[in-house]
Design a protein around this motif. Structure first.
Motif, PDB file in Angstrom:
ATOM      1  N   LEU A  74     -22.283  -2.204  28.492  1.00 39.80           N
ATOM      2  CA  LEU A  74     -22.460  -3.609  28.121  1.00 39.80           C
ATOM      3  C   LEU A  74     -21.386  -4.057  27.121  1.00 39.80           C
ATOM      4  CD1 LEU A  74     -26.355  -3.834  27.805  1.00 39.80           C
ATOM      5  CD2 LEU A  74     -24.915  -4.957  29.519  1.00 39.80           C
ATOM      6  N   CYS A  75     -21.026  -3.172  26.196  1.00 36.91           N
ATOM      7  CA  CYS A  75     -19.953  -3.490  25.242  1.00 36.91           C
ATOM      8  C   CYS A  75     -18.625  -3.680  25.981  1.00 36.91           C
ATOM      9  CB  CYS A  75     -19.816  -2.372  24.207  1.00 36.91           C
ATOM     10  SG  CYS A  75     -21.127  -2.360  22.970  1.00 36.91           S
ATOM     11  N   LEU A  76     -18.387  -2.825  26.970  1.00 35.87           N
ATOM     12  CA  LEU A  76     -17.158  -2.956  27.762  1.00 35.87           C
ATOM     13  C   LEU A  76     -17.154  -4.281  28.521  1.00 35.87           C
ATOM     14  CD1 LEU A  76     -14.522  -1.815  28.841  1.00 35.87           C
ATOM     15  CD2 LEU A  76     -15.829  -0.589  30.596  1.00 35.87           C
ATOM     16  N   LEU A  77     -18.292  -4.633  29.110  1.00 34.13           N
ATOM     17  CA  LEU A  77     -18.388  -5.899  29.836  1.00 34.13           C
ATOM     18  C   LEU A  77     -18.123  -7.083  28.912  1.00 34.13           C
ATOM     19  CD1 LEU A  77     -19.126  -7.472  32.420  1.00 34.13           C
ATOM     20  CD2 LEU A  77     -21.529  -7.323  31.707  1.00 34.13           C
ATOM     21  N   LEU A  78     -18.708  -7.032  27.714  1.00 36.12           N
ATOM     22  CA  LEU A  78     -18.511  -8.112  26.745  1.00 36.12           C
ATOM     23  C   LEU A  78     -17.050  -8.215  26.318  1.00 36.12           C
ATOM     24  CD1 LEU A  78     -19.781 -10.254  24.884  1.00 36.12           C
ATOM     25  CD2 LEU A  78     -20.156  -8.438  23.194  1.00 36.12           C
ATOM     26  N   MET A  79     -16.420  -7.058  26.059  1.00 42.19           N
ATOM     27  CA  MET A  79     -15.024  -7.060  25.644  1.00 42.19           C
ATOM     28  C   MET A  79     -14.100  -7.557  26.751  1.00 42.19           C
ATOM     29  SD  MET A  79     -14.755  -6.174  22.492  1.00 42.19           S
ATOM     30  CE  MET A  79     -16.251  -7.146  22.270  1.00 42.19           C
ATOM     31  N   MET A  80     -14.422  -7.214  28.006  1.00 42.05           N
ATOM     32  CA  MET A  80     -13.594  -7.671  29.120  1.00 42.05           C
ATOM     33  C   MET A  80     -13.679  -9.189  29.278  1.00 42.05           C
ATOM     34  SD  MET A  80     -11.999  -5.074  30.166  1.00 42.05           S
ATOM     35  CE  MET A  80     -11.154  -6.045  31.384  1.00 42.05           C
ATOM     36  N   VAL A  81     -14.865  -9.751  29.050  1.00 42.02           N
ATOM     37  CA  VAL A  81     -15.014 -11.206  29.100  1.00 42.02           C
ATOM     38  C   VAL A  81     -14.177 -11.848  27.987  1.00 42.02           C
ATOM     39  CG1 VAL A  81     -16.629 -13.126  28.807  1.00 42.02           C
ATOM     40  CG2 VAL A  81     -17.288 -11.141  30.182  1.00 42.02           C
ATOM     41  N   GLY A  82     -14.229 -11.248  26.796  1.00 40.33           N
ATOM     42  CA  GLY A  82     -13.433 -11.751  25.690  1.00 40.33           C
ATOM     43  C   GLY A  82     -11.947 -11.627  25.943  1.00 40.33           C
ATOM     44  N   LEU A  83     -11.552 -10.514  26.564  1.00 38.58           N
ATOM     45  CA  LEU A  83     -10.137 -10.314  26.879  1.00 38.58           C
ATOM     46  C   LEU A  83      -9.658 -11.341  27.893  1.00 38.58           C
ATOM     47  CD1 LEU A  83      -7.702  -8.439  26.339  1.00 38.58           C
ATOM     48  CD2 LEU A  83      -8.418  -7.089  28.331  1.00 38.58           C
ATOM     49  N   LEU A  84     -10.486 -11.613  28.893  1.00 36.80           N
ATOM     50  CA  LEU A  84     -10.128 -12.611  29.901  1.00 36.80           C
ATOM     51  C   LEU A  84     -10.013 -14.001  29.274  1.00 36.80           C
ATOM     52  CD1 LEU A  84      -9.636 -13.507  32.808  1.00 36.80           C
ATOM     53  CD2 LEU A  84     -12.121 -13.618  33.114  1.00 36.80           C
ATOM     54  N   ALA A  85     -10.973 -14.343  28.418  1.00 32.28           N
ATOM     55  CA  ALA A  85     -10.970 -15.667  27.797  1.00 32.28           C
ATOM     56  C   ALA A  85      -9.728 -15.873  26.933  1.00 32.28           C
ATOM     57  CB  ALA A  85     -12.234 -15.847  26.949  1.00 32.28           C
ATOM     58  N   ALA A 111      -5.142  -9.109  20.980  1.00 34.73           N
ATOM     59  CA  ALA A 111      -4.644  -7.747  20.784  1.00 34.73           C
ATOM     60  C   ALA A 111      -5.759  -6.822  20.320  1.00 34.73           C
ATOM     61  CB  ALA A 111      -3.503  -7.753  19.765  1.00 34.73           C
ATOM     62  N   LEU A 112      -6.613  -7.321  19.409  1.00 31.51           N
ATOM     63  CA  LEU A 112      -7.745  -6.523  18.934  1.00 31.51           C
ATOM     64  C   LEU A 112      -8.662  -6.143  20.085  1.00 31.51           C
ATOM     65  CD1 LEU A 112      -9.849  -5.434  16.889  1.00 31.51           C
ATOM     66  CD2 LEU A 112     -10.661  -7.789  16.638  1.00 31.51           C
ATOM     67  N   ILE A 113      -9.044  -7.136  20.891  1.00 26.22           N
ATOM     68  CA  ILE A 113      -9.952  -6.873  22.016  1.00 26.22           C
ATOM     69  C   ILE A 113      -9.312  -5.927  23.018  1.00 26.22           C
ATOM     70  CG2 ILE A 113     -11.161  -7.927  23.965  1.00 26.22           C
ATOM     71  CD1 ILE A 113     -11.519 -10.429  22.301  1.00 26.22           C
ATOM     72  N   ALA A 114      -8.001  -6.049  23.224  1.00 23.87           N
ATOM     73  CA  ALA A 114      -7.309  -5.177  24.179  1.00 23.87           C
ATOM     74  C   ALA A 114      -7.447  -3.716  23.775  1.00 23.87           C
ATOM     75  CB  ALA A 114      -5.842  -5.568  24.270  1.00 23.87           C
ATOM     76  N   TYR A 115      -7.282  -3.422  22.494  1.00 27.31           N
ATOM     77  CA  TYR A 115      -7.411  -2.033  22.046  1.00 27.31           C
ATOM     78  C   TYR A 115      -8.862  -1.568  22.052  1.00 27.31           C
ATOM     79  CZ  TYR A 115      -2.516  -1.511  20.909  1.00 27.31           C
ATOM     80  OH  TYR A 115      -1.143  -1.394  21.012  1.00 27.31           O
ATOM     81  N   LEU A 116      -9.784  -2.479  21.779  1.00 33.89           N
ATOM     82  CA  LEU A 116     -11.196  -2.118  21.910  1.00 33.89           C
ATOM     83  C   LEU A 116     -11.536  -1.801  23.359  1.00 33.89           C
ATOM     84  CD1 LEU A 116     -12.914  -4.723  19.545  1.00 33.89           C
ATOM     85  CD2 LEU A 116     -12.752  -2.250  19.205  1.00 33.89           C
ATOM     86  N   VAL A 117     -10.974  -2.567  24.293  1.00 30.11           N
ATOM     87  CA  VAL A 117     -11.181  -2.309  25.719  1.00 30.11           C
ATOM     88  C   VAL A 117     -10.649  -0.929  26.085  1.00 30.11           C
ATOM     89  CG1 VAL A 117     -10.391  -2.955  28.041  1.00 30.11           C
ATOM     90  CG2 VAL A 117     -11.280  -4.697  26.505  1.00 30.11           C
ATOM     91  N   LEU A 118      -9.478  -0.581  25.563  1.00 24.78           N
ATOM     92  CA  LEU A 118      -8.906   0.743  25.844  1.00 24.78           C
ATOM     93  C   LEU A 118      -9.860   1.847  25.411  1.00 24.78           C
ATOM     94  CD1 LEU A 118      -6.437   2.548  26.637  1.00 24.78           C
ATOM     95  CD2 LEU A 118      -5.759   2.393  24.225  1.00 24.78           C
ATOM     96  N   LEU A 119     -10.380   1.746  24.194  1.00 31.61           N
ATOM     97  CA  LEU A 119     -11.261   2.790  23.657  1.00 31.61           C
ATOM     98  C   LEU A 119     -12.602   2.827  24.381  1.00 31.61           C
ATOM     99  CD1 LEU A 119     -10.570   2.270  19.832  1.00 31.61           C
ATOM    100  CD2 LEU A 119      -9.492   3.917  21.380  1.00 31.61           C
ATOM    101  N   ILE A 120     -13.198   1.655  24.601  1.00 30.00           N
ATOM    102  CA  ILE A 120     -14.517   1.611  25.242  1.00 30.00           C
ATOM    103  C   ILE A 120     -14.425   1.975  26.720  1.00 30.00           C
ATOM    104  CG2 ILE A 120     -16.528   0.178  25.724  1.00 30.00           C
ATOM    105  CD1 ILE A 120     -15.812  -1.491  23.279  1.00 30.00           C
TER     106      ILE A 120
END
Length: 231
Positions: A74-85, A111-120
């Motif tokens: 769910l965290c990954l899904l949320l971060m991907m939505v944020g990255l897309l936005a 950039a922050l969300i991108a690195y969070l996406v990488l880790l998650i």
């Protein structure tokens, strides 16, 4: 199994595109946006293939193992939505026709969300690691399970994980997660392969954390269910 392998290849391509997107200073903005758009296309296919998961997301929240895996997903899904936005907002090529207003803060958040996406995303891969290795081994007709092979693979994984920990500092991941400005830029002309290896090592590190966390939760569940002997 063939369908799973096909889906696995698509997922690996998505991860590869994610790594390529981090090489912004090497490829330039236009290529970066095209790479990101292709990655999101693959992620849409990933969600289509795994659409049944959404019907089970509300179930199993009493089991620690299920809570752990679903929270990561769910965290990954949320971060991907944020990255897309944020991608759409700061776009200068693919979504430039929308004429949205971009600011330095939005680019920092992107950039922050991108690195969070990488880790998650790496943690998400670790959740399925046992099944991935089993299916890949069957497809390649590789016999697994011998003690020497297991020890060798775990030793190699540990070495890569140590390299991943070191890479967190070399790549200034901590600074990027705190959105602190850094003027250190990677020299892709001299060390492009090292850039890929270090990011890959970070992915392996996070995947191992998720994989062995699931194992620990399984052991904890087994201990709780096992009958206790009384003196």
């Amino acid at each position: 199994m063939k369908l799973f392998l096909f889906r696995l290849i698509l997922d690996m391509l998505a991860i590869g595109l994610l790594l390529a997107a981090f090489a912004y200073n090497w490829f330039g903005n236009a290529a970066h946006e095209i790479i990101g758009t292709l990655m999101f296309g693959l992620l849409i296919s990933h969600n289509v293939f795994n659409r049944r998961w959404y019907g089970m997301v509300a179930k199993g929240w009493r089991e620690p193992r299920s809570v752990f895996s679903k929270t990561i997903t769910l965290c990954l899904l949320l971060m991907m939505v944020g990255l897309l936005a944020t991608s759409v907002i700061i776009s200068q090529t693919v979504f430039d026709f929308l004429s949205l207003r971009s600011t330095f803060t939005v680019r920092q958040i992107h950039a922050l969300i991108a690195y969070l996406v990488l880790l998650i995303a790496a943690l998400h891969v670790g959740l399925q690691w046992s099944m991935i290795m089993r299916v890949v081994g069957q497809a390649l007709h590789v016999k697994t399970g011998t003690r020497i092979q297991t020890v060798a693979l775990r030793g190699l994984a540990c070495l890569i994980a140590v390299y991943g920990v070191h890479s967190l500092f070399v790549l200034d991941i901590g600074l990027k997660l705190r959105m602190e400005t850094t003027f250190r830029f990677w020299d892709f002309e001299a060390a492009a392969i090292e850039f890929i290896l270090r990011h890959t090592a970070i992915i392996v590190l996070c995947a191992m954390i998720a994989h062995y966390s699931l194992k620990l939760l399984s052991l904890h569940k087994r201990d709780r269910r096992s009958p206790r002997t009384t003196e």
